[in-house]
Design a protein around this motif. Structure first.
Motif, short mmCIF file in Angstrom:
data_model
loop_
_atom_site.label_atom_id
_atom_site.label_comp_id
_atom_site.label_asym_id
_atom_site.label_seq_id
_atom_site.Cartn_x
_atom_site.Cartn_y
_atom_site.Cartn_z
N GLU A 147 45.99 31.19 42.97
CA GLU A 147 46.83 32.06 43.50
C GLU A 147 46.47 32.66 44.91
O GLU A 147 47.27 33.31 45.65
N THR A 201 51.70 34.36 38.86
CA THR A 201 51.68 33.00 38.21
C THR A 201 52.58 32.24 39.02
O THR A 201 52.15 30.93 39.13
N ALA A 231 48.10 27.18 38.66
CA ALA A 231 47.93 26.13 39.86
C ALA A 231 47.61 24.90 39.36
O ALA A 231 48.12 23.79 39.80
N GLU A 266 38.06 21.73 33.31
CA GLU A 266 38.42 22.96 33.18
C GLU A 266 36.95 23.59 32.27
O GLU A 266 36.65 23.01 31.63
N ALA A 267 36.58 24.50 33.07
CA ALA A 267 35.37 25.23 32.45
C ALA A 267 35.52 25.69 30.98
O ALA A 267 34.40 25.71 30.22
N ARG A 268 36.41 26.47 30.76
CA ARG A 268 36.75 27.13 29.45
C ARG A 268 37.00 26.05 28.69
O ARG A 268 37.51 24.98 28.92
N GLY A 303 43.84 29.65 32.03
CA GLY A 303 43.15 30.26 32.92
C GLY A 303 43.73 31.93 32.72
O GLY A 303 43.39 32.52 31.51
N ARG A 304 44.18 32.49 33.71
CA ARG A 304 44.42 34.13 33.37
C ARG A 304 45.78 34.14 33.14
O ARG A 304 46.40 35.25 33.13
N THR A 305 46.28 33.06 32.50
CA THR A 305 47.60 33.15 31.83
C THR A 305 47.51 32.64 30.47
O THR A 305 47.49 31.40 30.20
N ASN A 311 51.36 39.16 32.11
CA ASN A 311 52.26 39.63 31.28
C ASN A 311 53.63 39.06 31.52
O ASN A 311 54.46 39.00 30.66
N TRP A 312 54.06 39.80 32.86
CA TRP A 312 55.57 39.47 33.29
C TRP A 312 55.74 38.19 34.10
O TRP A 312 54.74 37.92 34.88
N GLN A 352 57.24 37.83 37.17
CA GLN A 352 57.68 38.69 38.33
C GLN A 352 58.65 38.00 39.25
O GLN A 352 58.68 36.87 39.07
N VAL A 393 32.80 22.79 36.89
CA VAL A 393 32.38 22.10 37.98
C VAL A 393 31.33 22.72 38.73
O VAL A 393 31.37 24.08 38.87
C1 LIG Z 1 45.09 41.40 33.31
C2 LIG Z 1 45.99 40.45 34.03
C3 LIG Z 1 47.43 40.76 34.30
C4 LIG Z 1 48.28 39.99 35.10
N1 LIG Z 1 49.55 39.98 34.91
C5 LIG Z 1 50.20 39.35 35.65
C6 LIG Z 1 51.94 39.45 35.58
O1 LIG Z 1 52.08 40.36 34.77
N2 LIG Z 1 52.53 38.49 36.31
C7 LIG Z 1 51.81 37.64 37.09
O2 LIG Z 1 52.68 37.12 37.73
N3 LIG Z 1 50.66 37.60 37.25
C8 LIG Z 1 49.76 38.39 36.66
N4 LIG Z 1 48.58 38.40 36.75
C9 LIG Z 1 47.79 37.29 37.77
C10 LIG Z 1 48.01 35.90 37.06
O3 LIG Z 1 47.43 35.78 35.95
C11 LIG Z 1 47.14 34.83 38.21
O4 LIG Z 1 47.56 35.25 39.52
C12 LIG Z 1 47.49 33.54 37.89
O5 LIG Z 1 47.60 33.19 36.40
C13 LIG Z 1 46.31 32.87 38.37
O6 LIG Z 1 46.61 31.44 38.38
P1 LIG Z 1 45.50 30.31 39.03
O7 LIG Z 1 45.83 28.99 38.47
O8 LIG Z 1 45.50 30.48 40.57
O9 LIG Z 1 44.28 30.62 38.45
P2 LIG Z 1 43.62 30.74 37.11
O10 LIG Z 1 44.63 31.07 36.13
O11 LIG Z 1 42.36 31.81 37.04
O12 LIG Z 1 43.06 29.43 36.55
C14 LIG Z 1 41.76 28.83 37.51
C15 LIG Z 1 41.21 28.03 36.10
O13 LIG Z 1 39.89 27.56 36.69
C16 LIG Z 1 38.83 27.60 35.72
N5 LIG Z 1 37.64 27.39 36.31
C17 LIG Z 1 36.85 28.64 37.06
N6 LIG Z 1 35.85 28.17 37.71
C18 LIG Z 1 35.66 26.80 37.18
C19 LIG Z 1 34.62 25.86 37.44
N7 LIG Z 1 33.50 25.93 38.30
N8 LIG Z 1 35.02 24.49 36.98
C20 LIG Z 1 36.10 24.24 36.36
N9 LIG Z 1 36.97 25.36 35.95
C21 LIG Z 1 36.76 26.42 36.62
C22 LIG Z 1 39.12 28.96 35.06
O14 LIG Z 1 38.56 28.92 33.54
C23 LIG Z 1 40.86 28.70 35.05
O15 LIG Z 1 41.02 28.11 33.93
C24 LIG Z 1 47.61 39.02 35.83
C25 LIG Z 1 46.17 38.84 35.71
C26 LIG Z 1 45.66 39.59 34.89
C27 LIG Z 1 44.05 39.09 34.59
#
Ligand SMILES: Cc1cc2nc3c(=O)[nH]c(=O)nc-3n(C[C@H](O)[C@H](O)[C@H](O)COP(=O)(O)OP(=O)(O)OC[C@H]3O[C@@H](n4cnc5c(N)ncnc54)[C@H](O)[C@@H]3O)c2cc1C
Length: 385
Positions: free
Chosen positions: A49, A59, A89, A108-110, A115-117, A132-133, A135, A255
């Protein structure tokens, strides 16, 4: 106490996120996000993101960046691509690659995807712990997917539109010197009205979870919230499960190293043609890049940071809270802010989803989850009732 089930998040302490979403600090600009997503030696690309210049921290922005990075890898003729991270992503990237017949695996580490979804069971129904939303609903690729899957969504009315003070605040932020922080703008406000601090807490602290002395005045208040937002009954997990379907995802695989040599990249010793790295910028320092990330990427990272917003989900025997729908509760000190969504529509059981930010987290978010829940009920909800 009428609480029957609850869940509390710890995004800031979690090693795989270290915060809630990325933000632009006073020395940065959206150009840093674009720089961060620039391909590295045509074999490595960062794509979470944080790399979206206009839809960061959301998201659908993350998902778009994953797809964009996958299209880049395919366009370069890479036939074996490793994706790091199974959030929006990473799942977007891997699905795109798989659809083009490119060998791909997601590390994936977890021990879960999303991830954050991510959704979790709270008292017999699944609620979102992270995003949550949906957007910017009308222009949101994941909203279109939710519609295709016929997922039930509920719009949220965040309240009245811009008033005069908010217009003034936005104008002053936009006109601030390039490296000014939000705090600088507030300090320079001649005779600030009493309502200003509450407005800043509602609109900026709540939406960023940032230290206002660090957050960029010009660029820190990015678009997204309150643009026709809808939440998914049954949680984002339903989208995550759909997107993860059929992919080679290796859970519990953190990783640690990415090594780029003349004849290919290796990820913890695994050879691959190209790597798409979607880990949050908070977790990125734990990966050792050899050679190091280019100077431009490191500079961009230095201008960005992670905010802190935590969530609590409360299931109850009755609606004991002061309002239905969506409402905010301000704390006793500047910056202490929370927002609340009555999510009873989910399954008919009285349910409240809260997001908290600012200094309140320092006092409320200590001890066990039970301690936190008790404190939130006493110091926030009952105090406001
Ligand atoms: C409380 C909260 C509320 C939110 N509300 C909203 C909302 O209402 N609407 C909205 O659009 N967005 C919202 N967001 C933001 C949204 O969740 C994120 O922008 C989006 O999910 C990010 O996606 P991503 O794939 O970039 O990262 P992530 O979802 O964080 O995915 C990255 C992944 O990489 C993994 N990882 C990390 N380090 C390593 C490693 N070394 N090796 C292997 N894997 C690793 C993590 O475990 C994770 O699964 C919110 C976030 C939070 C925390």
């Amino acid at each position: 106490m009428p609480i029957t089930a609850s869940a509390v998040t710890h995004w800031a302490d979690n090693p795989w996120s270290r915060g809630s979403w990325s933000l632009i600090g006073r020395h940065g600009s959206p150009a840093d996000r674009a720089t961060l997503g620039t391909p590295i030696r045509d074999r490595i690309r960062l794509a979470g993101e944080a790399t979206h210049p206009t839809r960061a921290g959301m998201t659908h922005g993350a998902h778009e960046q994953g797809i964009e990075a996958a299209a880049w890898a395919a366009g370069h003729g890479h036939r074996d691509v490793t994706v790091i991270g199974a959030g929006m992503a990473g799942l977007g990237a891997a699905q795109h690659l798989r659809a083009r017949g490119i060998t791909t695996r997601v590390l994936e580490a977890r021990h879960r995807t999303g991830g954050r979804t991510t959704g979790t069971d709270v008292g017999g129904f699944t609620f979102d712990l992270g995003a949550n939303w949906l957007q910017q609903y009308d222009d949101n690729v994941l909203a279109r997917l939710a519609e295709k899957l016929a997922l039930p969504v509920v719009p949220t009315a965040f309240g009245s539109g811009l008033d005069d003070l908010e217009r003034q605040l936005r104008a002053r932020l936009a006109a601030a010197p390039e490296h000014a922080s939000v705090a600088d703008v507030l300090a320079a406000w001649p005779a600030p009205p009493a309502a200003l601090r509450r407005l800043v807490d509602s609109e900026i602290v709540m939406d960023t979870g940032a230290d206002l002395g660090w957050l960029s005045a010009r660029h820190g208040f990015e678009p997204g919230v309150g643009d026709g937002d809808r939440w998914i009954i049954g949680s984002y997990q339903r989208l995550v499960d759909h997107l993860a379907d059929g992919l080679d995802i290796r859970l519990g695989t953190p990783v640690r190293t990415i090594t780029d040599t003349a004849d290919g990249v290796s990820v913890d010793g695994l050879r691959t043609d190209a790597v798409i790295v979607t880990v949050p910028i908070g977790a990125l320092p734990d990966i050792t890049f050899t050679p190091a990330l280019p100077a431009a990427h490191r500079t961009a990272l230095g201008h960005l940071g992670m905010g802190r917003v935590e969530k609590i989900i409360l299931r109850a025997t009755d609606r004991f809270w002061p309002h239905t729908g969506y409402f905010r509760i301000h704390g006793p000190t500047d910056g202490a802010i929370s927002e609340w969504l009555d999510a009873t529509d989910a399954d008919g059981t009285p349910t409240l989803v809260g997001l908290l930010a600012g200094p309140w987290l320092d006092t409320l978010w200590t001890g066990t989850d039970h301690d936190i829940t008790t404190r939130v009920l006493t110091d926030v909800l009952h105090a406001a009732a």
